[in-house]
Design an enzyme around this catalytic site. Structure first.
Site, PDB file in Angstrom:
ATOM      1  N   GLY A  40      47.903  31.456  32.439  1.00 59.78           N
ATOM      2  CA  GLY A  40      47.923  30.058  32.811  1.00 59.78           C
ATOM      3  C   GLY A  40      48.931  29.437  33.615  1.00 59.78           C
ATOM      4  O   GLY A  40      48.842  28.595  34.490  1.00 59.78           O
ATOM      5  N   ASP A 100      52.216  27.225  30.678  1.00 58.17           N
ATOM      6  CA  ASP A 100      51.273  25.966  31.073  1.00 58.17           C
ATOM      7  C   ASP A 100      51.171  24.840  30.275  1.00 58.17           C
ATOM      8  O   ASP A 100      51.188  23.887  30.403  1.00 58.17           O
ATOM      9  CB  ASP A 100      49.958  26.892  31.308  1.00 58.17           C
ATOM     10  N   ASP A 103      50.825  23.642  22.644  1.00 60.87           N
ATOM     11  CA  ASP A 103      49.784  23.115  21.715  1.00 60.87           C
ATOM     12  C   ASP A 103      50.531  23.007  20.318  1.00 60.87           C
ATOM     13  O   ASP A 103      51.520  22.336  19.931  1.00 60.87           O
ATOM     14  CB  ASP A 103      48.647  24.003  21.907  1.00 60.87           C
ATOM     15  N   LYS A 131      50.792  18.937  24.463  1.00 65.77           N
ATOM     16  CA  LYS A 131      49.986  18.242  23.388  1.00 65.77           C
ATOM     17  C   LYS A 131      50.756  18.133  22.281  1.00 65.77           C
ATOM     18  O   LYS A 131      50.669  18.574  20.922  1.00 65.77           O
ATOM     19  CB  LYS A 131      48.588  19.136  23.011  1.00 65.77           C
ATOM     20  N   ASP A 160      42.473  27.639  31.712  1.00 63.45           N
ATOM     21  CA  ASP A 160      40.892  27.856  31.633  1.00 63.45           C
ATOM     22  C   ASP A 160      40.492  27.601  30.730  1.00 63.45           C
ATOM     23  O   ASP A 160      40.887  27.181  29.579  1.00 63.45           O
ATOM     24  CB  ASP A 160      40.957  29.463  31.929  1.00 63.45           C
ATOM     25  N   ARG A 166      40.376  27.920  36.375  1.00 61.35           N
ATOM     26  CA  ARG A 166      41.756  27.711  36.496  1.00 61.35           C
ATOM     27  C   ARG A 166      42.165  27.442  37.922  1.00 61.35           C
ATOM     28  O   ARG A 166      43.134  26.916  38.118  1.00 61.35           O
ATOM     29  CB  ARG A 166      42.552  29.443  36.514  1.00 61.35           C
TER      30      ARG A 166
HETATM   31  P1  IMP Z   1      50.153  27.106  20.928  1.00 64.82           P
HETATM   32  O1  IMP Z   1      50.796  28.463  20.544  1.00 64.82           O
HETATM   33  O2  IMP Z   1      49.192  26.549  20.044  1.00 64.82           O
HETATM   34  O3  IMP Z   1      51.257  26.331  21.460  1.00 64.82           O
HETATM   35  O4  IMP Z   1      49.299  27.516  22.171  1.00 64.82           O
HETATM   36  C1  IMP Z   1      49.770  27.711  23.472  1.00 64.82           C
HETATM   37  C2  IMP Z   1      48.778  28.255  24.190  1.00 64.82           C
HETATM   38  O5  IMP Z   1      47.150  28.035  24.065  1.00 64.82           O
HETATM   39  C3  IMP Z   1      48.859  27.972  25.748  1.00 64.82           C
HETATM   40  O6  IMP Z   1      49.751  28.941  26.356  1.00 64.82           O
HETATM   41  C4  IMP Z   1      47.254  28.134  26.357  1.00 64.82           C
HETATM   42  O7  IMP Z   1      47.021  29.129  26.733  1.00 64.82           O
HETATM   43  C5  IMP Z   1      46.564  27.856  25.211  1.00 64.82           C
HETATM   44  N1  IMP Z   1      45.831  26.555  24.934  1.00 64.82           N
HETATM   45  C6  IMP Z   1      46.274  25.329  24.288  1.00 64.82           C
HETATM   46  N2  IMP Z   1      45.668  24.415  24.535  1.00 64.82           N
HETATM   47  C7  IMP Z   1      44.932  24.266  25.802  1.00 64.82           C
HETATM   48  C8  IMP Z   1      44.128  23.789  26.548  1.00 64.82           C
HETATM   49  O8  IMP Z   1      43.841  22.446  26.424  1.00 64.82           O
HETATM   50  N3  IMP Z   1      43.626  24.659  27.676  1.00 64.82           N
HETATM   51  C9  IMP Z   1      43.835  25.695  27.943  1.00 64.82           C
HETATM   52  N4  IMP Z   1      44.600  26.437  27.115  1.00 64.82           N
HETATM   53  C10 IMP Z   1      45.146  26.013  26.044  1.00 64.82           C
HETATM   54 MG    MG Z   2      49.137  30.219  27.795  1.00 60.66          MG
END
Ligand code: IMP
Ligand code: MG
Length: 177
Positions: A40, A100, A103, A131, A160, A166
């Site tokens: 991403g 990118d 979350d 987020k 994506d 993307r």
């Molecule tokens: P985390 O480990 O939950 O913080 O996830 C982070 C990863 O989840 C990012 O690097 C993205 O690849 C993916 N991700 C989380 N939310 C989204 C979204 O809304 N769109 C696309 N990819 C997302």
């Molecule tokens: Mg990612």
């Protein structure tokens, strides 16, 4: 399915340039390594790298890593795996992770721990999107592009998901109804 544009290409450009100014000031006189988290972050990394150059920070290296946090579909596993690791030594270097989107925080928390073992001179984090309300583990984010309210799935500018690519130059949210 309907969509809402959250951030336009102009807004993104302005924000990335602003971040580049800030980063160029913070790292003036230092050699910086960007670690771009595939897949991403490759788009924001490319724009940021060129904006840094224009802001006067020209000695910037780029490395890539890929980790999996979503096995299939859009569910977070709590133990990301390294799929592609660094090929150069980051010991004593100033490192900025470029991601990118953050979350739950598990991916960046893992990456931070993983990279700290290699003894960089400094280690900071840039998340193009955040987020914030979804965070489950604390991770210090040093540079943020935009904060996203709630928990929509967003796409574009490198991110994506199913039907949107993307490659779209803005960031959009799918709207169900
Ligand atoms: P985390 O480990 O939950 O913080 O996830 C982070 C990863 O989840 C990012 O690097 C993205 O690849 C993916 N991700 C989380 N939310 C989204 C979204 O809304 N769109 C696309 N990819 C997302
Ligand atoms: Mg990612």
């Amino acid at each position: 399915m309907a969509e809402t544009i959250l951030f336009s290409r102009e807004q993104i450009k302005t924000r990335v340039n602003k971040l580049a100014q800030e980063i160029a000031n913070d790292y003036a006189g230092k050699d910086l390594v960007l670690i771009s988290i595939l897949r991403g972050a490759f788009i924001v990394t490319a724009d940021l790298l060129r904006a840094l150059y224009e802001a006067g920070l020209k000695d910037v290296d780029v490395e890539f890593m890929r980790v999996s946090s979503y096995e299939s579909g859009e569910q977070t596993t709590k133990e990301p795996k390294v799929i592609l690791d660094l090929t150069t030594d980051i010991a004593n270097k100033h490192v900025l992770i470029v991601e990118d989107i953050i979350d739950t925080g598990y991916t960046l928390a893992f990456l931070k721990k993983h990279l700290e073992k290699r003894k960089p001179a400094s280690l900071k984090i840039l998340a193009f999107l955040d987020k914030k309300e979804k965070r489950e583990v604390e991770v210090p984010v040093d540079y943020t592009g935009f904060i996203i309210k709630g928990s929509p799935w967003v796409e574009g500018y490198g991110l994506d998901g199913g039907e949107f690519g993307r490659g779209r130059p803005d960031v959009a949210e799918k709207v169900t109804s």
